[in-house]
Design a protein around this motif. Structure first.
Motif, PDB file in Angstrom:
ATOM      1  N   TYR A 106       0.642  42.951  -4.434  1.00 67.84           N
ATOM      2  CA  TYR A 106       0.936  43.208  -5.853  1.00 67.84           C
ATOM      3  C   TYR A 106       0.298  42.123  -6.728  1.00 67.84           C
ATOM      4  CZ  TYR A 106       3.843  43.625 -10.078  1.00 67.84           C
ATOM      5  OH  TYR A 106       4.294  43.755 -11.370  1.00 67.84           O
ATOM      6  N   LEU A 107       0.512  40.873  -6.362  1.00 70.23           N
ATOM      7  CA  LEU A 107      -0.030  39.771  -7.163  1.00 70.23           C
ATOM      8  C   LEU A 107      -1.556  39.788  -7.171  1.00 70.23           C
ATOM      9  CD1 LEU A 107       2.514  36.951  -6.259  1.00 70.23           C
ATOM     10  CD2 LEU A 107       2.043  37.835  -8.549  1.00 70.23           C
ATOM     11  N   CYS A 108      -2.151  40.197  -6.072  1.00 64.91           N
ATOM     12  CA  CYS A 108      -3.619  40.307  -6.025  1.00 64.91           C
ATOM     13  C   CYS A 108      -4.116  41.311  -7.054  1.00 64.91           C
ATOM     14  CB  CYS A 108      -4.091  40.744  -4.634  1.00 64.91           C
ATOM     15  SG  CYS A 108      -4.015  39.429  -3.425  1.00 64.91           S
ATOM     16  N   ALA A 109      -3.337  42.367  -7.248  1.00 64.00           N
ATOM     17  CA  ALA A 109      -3.732  43.397  -8.210  1.00 64.00           C
ATOM     18  C   ALA A 109      -3.458  42.949  -9.643  1.00 64.00           C
ATOM     19  CB  ALA A 109      -2.982  44.697  -7.926  1.00 64.00           C
ATOM     20  N   LYS A 110      -2.374  42.194  -9.839  1.00 63.30           N
ATOM     21  CA  LYS A 110      -1.921  41.849 -11.194  1.00 63.30           C
ATOM     22  C   LYS A 110      -2.567  40.597 -11.764  1.00 63.30           C
ATOM     23  CE  LYS A 110       0.843  45.162 -12.161  1.00 63.30           C
ATOM     24  NZ  LYS A 110       0.658  45.994 -13.350  1.00 63.30           N
ATOM     25  N   GLU A 111      -2.872  39.643 -10.883  1.00 62.83           N
ATOM     26  CA  GLU A 111      -3.377  38.355 -11.371  1.00 62.83           C
ATOM     27  C   GLU A 111      -4.709  38.056 -10.685  1.00 62.83           C
ATOM     28  OE1 GLU A 111      -0.362  35.362 -10.733  1.00 62.83           O
ATOM     29  OE2 GLU A 111       1.133  36.493 -11.863  1.00 62.83           O
ATOM     30  N   PRO A 112      -5.800  38.244 -11.421  1.00 66.18           N
ATOM     31  CA  PRO A 112      -7.126  38.074 -10.806  1.00 66.18           C
ATOM     32  C   PRO A 112      -7.307  36.698 -10.153  1.00 66.18           C
ATOM     33  CG  PRO A 112      -7.315  38.890 -13.070  1.00 66.18           C
ATOM     34  CD  PRO A 112      -5.864  38.636 -12.824  1.00 66.18           C
ATOM     35  N   GLU A 113      -6.702  35.655 -10.736  1.00 66.73           N
ATOM     36  CA  GLU A 113      -6.895  34.305 -10.195  1.00 66.73           C
ATOM     37  C   GLU A 113      -6.043  34.062  -8.952  1.00 66.73           C
ATOM     38  OE1 GLU A 113      -5.494  35.158 -12.941  1.00 66.73           O
ATOM     39  OE2 GLU A 113      -3.536  34.164 -13.060  1.00 66.73           O
ATOM     40  N   TYR A 114      -5.051  34.936  -8.727  1.00 69.50           N
ATOM     41  CA  TYR A 114      -4.146  34.745  -7.582  1.00 69.50           C
ATOM     42  C   TYR A 114      -4.902  34.833  -6.258  1.00 69.50           C
ATOM     43  CZ  TYR A 114      -0.461  35.712  -4.180  1.00 69.50           C
ATOM     44  OH  TYR A 114       0.352  35.677  -3.071  1.00 69.50           O
ATOM     45  N   LEU A 115      -5.742  35.850  -6.147  1.00 68.18           N
ATOM     46  CA  LEU A 115      -6.482  36.044  -4.890  1.00 68.18           C
ATOM     47  C   LEU A 115      -7.325  34.813  -4.557  1.00 68.18           C
ATOM     48  CD1 LEU A 115      -7.881  39.465  -3.887  1.00 68.18           C
ATOM     49  CD2 LEU A 115      -8.969  37.418  -3.010  1.00 68.18           C
ATOM     50  N   GLY A 116      -7.890  34.219  -5.581  1.00 70.71           N
ATOM     51  CA  GLY A 116      -8.735  33.047  -5.383  1.00 70.71           C
ATOM     52  C   GLY A 116      -7.969  31.832  -4.879  1.00 70.71           C
ATOM     53  N   ARG A 117      -6.660  31.834  -5.088  1.00 72.98           N
ATOM     54  CA  ARG A 117      -5.836  30.688  -4.662  1.00 72.98           C
ATOM     55  C   ARG A 117      -5.282  30.866  -3.259  1.00 72.98           C
ATOM     56  NH1 ARG A 117      -3.261  30.878  -9.935  1.00 72.98           N
ATOM     57  NH2 ARG A 117      -1.508  31.896  -8.918  1.00 72.98           N
ATOM     58  N   LEU A 118      -5.409  32.070  -2.710  1.00 79.39           N
ATOM     59  CA  LEU A 118      -4.848  32.316  -1.375  1.00 79.39           C
ATOM     60  C   LEU A 118      -5.603  31.521  -0.320  1.00 79.39           C
ATOM     61  CD1 LEU A 118      -4.238  36.188  -1.296  1.00 79.39           C
ATOM     62  CD2 LEU A 118      -2.502  34.392  -1.348  1.00 79.39           C
ATOM     63  N   PRO A 132      -5.402  44.540  -2.026  1.00 75.71           N
ATOM     64  CA  PRO A 132      -4.647  44.594  -3.283  1.00 75.71           C
ATOM     65  C   PRO A 132      -4.094  45.991  -3.536  1.00 75.71           C
ATOM     66  CG  PRO A 132      -6.760  43.490  -3.601  1.00 75.71           C
ATOM     67  CD  PRO A 132      -6.780  44.062  -2.217  1.00 75.71           C
ATOM     68  N   MET A 133      -2.918  46.049  -4.178  1.00 80.14           N
ATOM     69  CA  MET A 133      -2.307  47.354  -4.473  1.00 80.14           C
ATOM     70  C   MET A 133      -3.119  48.113  -5.505  1.00 80.14           C
ATOM     71  SD  MET A 133       1.782  46.770  -4.807  1.00 80.14           S
ATOM     72  CE  MET A 133       2.787  46.500  -3.355  1.00 80.14           C
ATOM     73  N   THR A 134      -3.053  49.427  -5.439  1.00 75.08           N
ATOM     74  CA  THR A 134      -3.604  50.266  -6.504  1.00 75.08           C
ATOM     75  C   THR A 134      -2.593  50.264  -7.661  1.00 75.08           C
ATOM     76  OG1 THR A 134      -2.460  52.214  -5.662  1.00 75.08           O
ATOM     77  CG2 THR A 134      -4.675  51.796  -4.781  1.00 75.08           C
ATOM     78  N   ASP A 135      -2.996  50.798  -8.810  1.00 68.86           N
ATOM     79  CA  ASP A 135      -2.082  50.862  -9.958  1.00 68.86           C
ATOM     80  C   ASP A 135      -0.827  51.660  -9.611  1.00 68.86           C
ATOM     81  OD1 ASP A 135      -3.816  49.381 -11.399  1.00 68.86           O
ATOM     82  OD2 ASP A 135      -4.599  51.035 -12.614  1.00 68.86           O
ATOM     83  N   ALA A 136      -1.020  52.750  -8.884  1.00 68.49           N
ATOM     84  CA  ALA A 136       0.126  53.595  -8.517  1.00 68.49           C
ATOM     85  C   ALA A 136       1.069  52.824  -7.588  1.00 68.49           C
ATOM     86  CB  ALA A 136      -0.360  54.870  -7.844  1.00 68.49           C
ATOM     87  N   GLU A 137       0.495  52.083  -6.658  1.00 70.90           N
ATOM     88  CA  GLU A 137       1.330  51.282  -5.739  1.00 70.90           C
ATOM     89  C   GLU A 137       2.093  50.205  -6.509  1.00 70.90           C
ATOM     90  OE1 GLU A 137      -0.879  51.292  -1.391  1.00 70.90           O
ATOM     91  OE2 GLU A 137      -1.862  50.201  -3.013  1.00 70.90           O
ATOM     92  N   CYS A 138       1.450  49.607  -7.506  1.00 74.74           N
ATOM     93  CA  CYS A 138       2.111  48.585  -8.329  1.00 74.74           C
ATOM     94  C   CYS A 138       3.317  49.187  -9.047  1.00 74.74           C
ATOM     95  CB  CYS A 138       1.152  48.005  -9.364  1.00 74.74           C
ATOM     96  SG  CYS A 138      -0.069  46.870  -8.686  1.00 74.74           S
TER      97      CYS A 138
END
Ligand code: FE
Length: 182
Positions: A106-118, A132-138
């Motif tokens: 969810y966070l990967c889909a919502k916050e672009p910078e989140y994935l970079g911090r993983l 990352p989740m799709t919009d529907a999954e979110c």
């Protein structure tokens, strides 16, 4: 019963807590204690502290190798952990445990910078977990009454990878653990 269970959990940590945390710089036990410690420092509710402490207990319950994700195997530890936690603890503890992988997606889909911090191991497992989740999954995820708790837990999870961090010891969580039992 409650005492026995808490002792069983402490025993699990002692027996399996030294195992590697899938390529991270800390062990499973250190990771769990750091996540709980961070939740305590934030002044989180007891269910989140206990969920943070137990979120990866699934890793301590299976016999798959520590580097399963690197071998392309999703160990489904969140499901295994959920089944264990749900048996004994309140839903408000078990549900964030079950959702902590979904919260990463969810966070990967919502916050672009989140994935970079993983961390790298977390990115490897992300792909096995569906990316990352799709919009529907979110949207579906946001319907779960515990999704915010799961997201909060997830942020501690991601930060709980610091070698030699000073943390509260497992025994200090006895009362909190007991208080979150069903
Ligand atoms: Fe974790």
């Amino acid at each position: 019963m409650s005492n026995t269970l808490v002792e069983k959990i402490i025993d699990l940590f002692e027996k399996n807590g030294d195992s590697e945390y899938g390529g991270e710089a800390v062990t499973q036990g250190e990771h769990a204690l750091q996540a709980a410690h961070l939740a305590m420092e934030e002044g989180c509710a007891a269910n989140i502290v206990v969920a943070s402490l137990l979120h990866d207990i699934g890793h301590m319950l299976h016999a798959l190798p520590d580097d399963a994700p690197e071998q392309g195997i999703d160990d489904l530890h969140e499901e295994l952990g959920f089944r264990f936690v749900d048996k004994y603890f309140k839903h408000a503890v078990a549900e964030p445990v079950r959702l902590h992988v979904a919260a990463k997606r969810y966070l990967c889909a919502k916050e672009p910078e989140y994935l970079g911090r993983l961390s790298e191991p977390s990115i490897i497992s992300l792909h096995l977990q569906g990316g990352p989740m799709t919009d529907a999954e979110c949207r579906l995820f946001e319907q779960n009454p515990f999704y915010r708790d799961a997201v909060q837990l997830r942020r501690f999870d991601d930060l709980a990878k610091v070698p030699n961090m000073e943390v509260r010891q497992l025994g200090s969580y006895r009362t909190l653990l007991t208080g979150q039992l069903k």
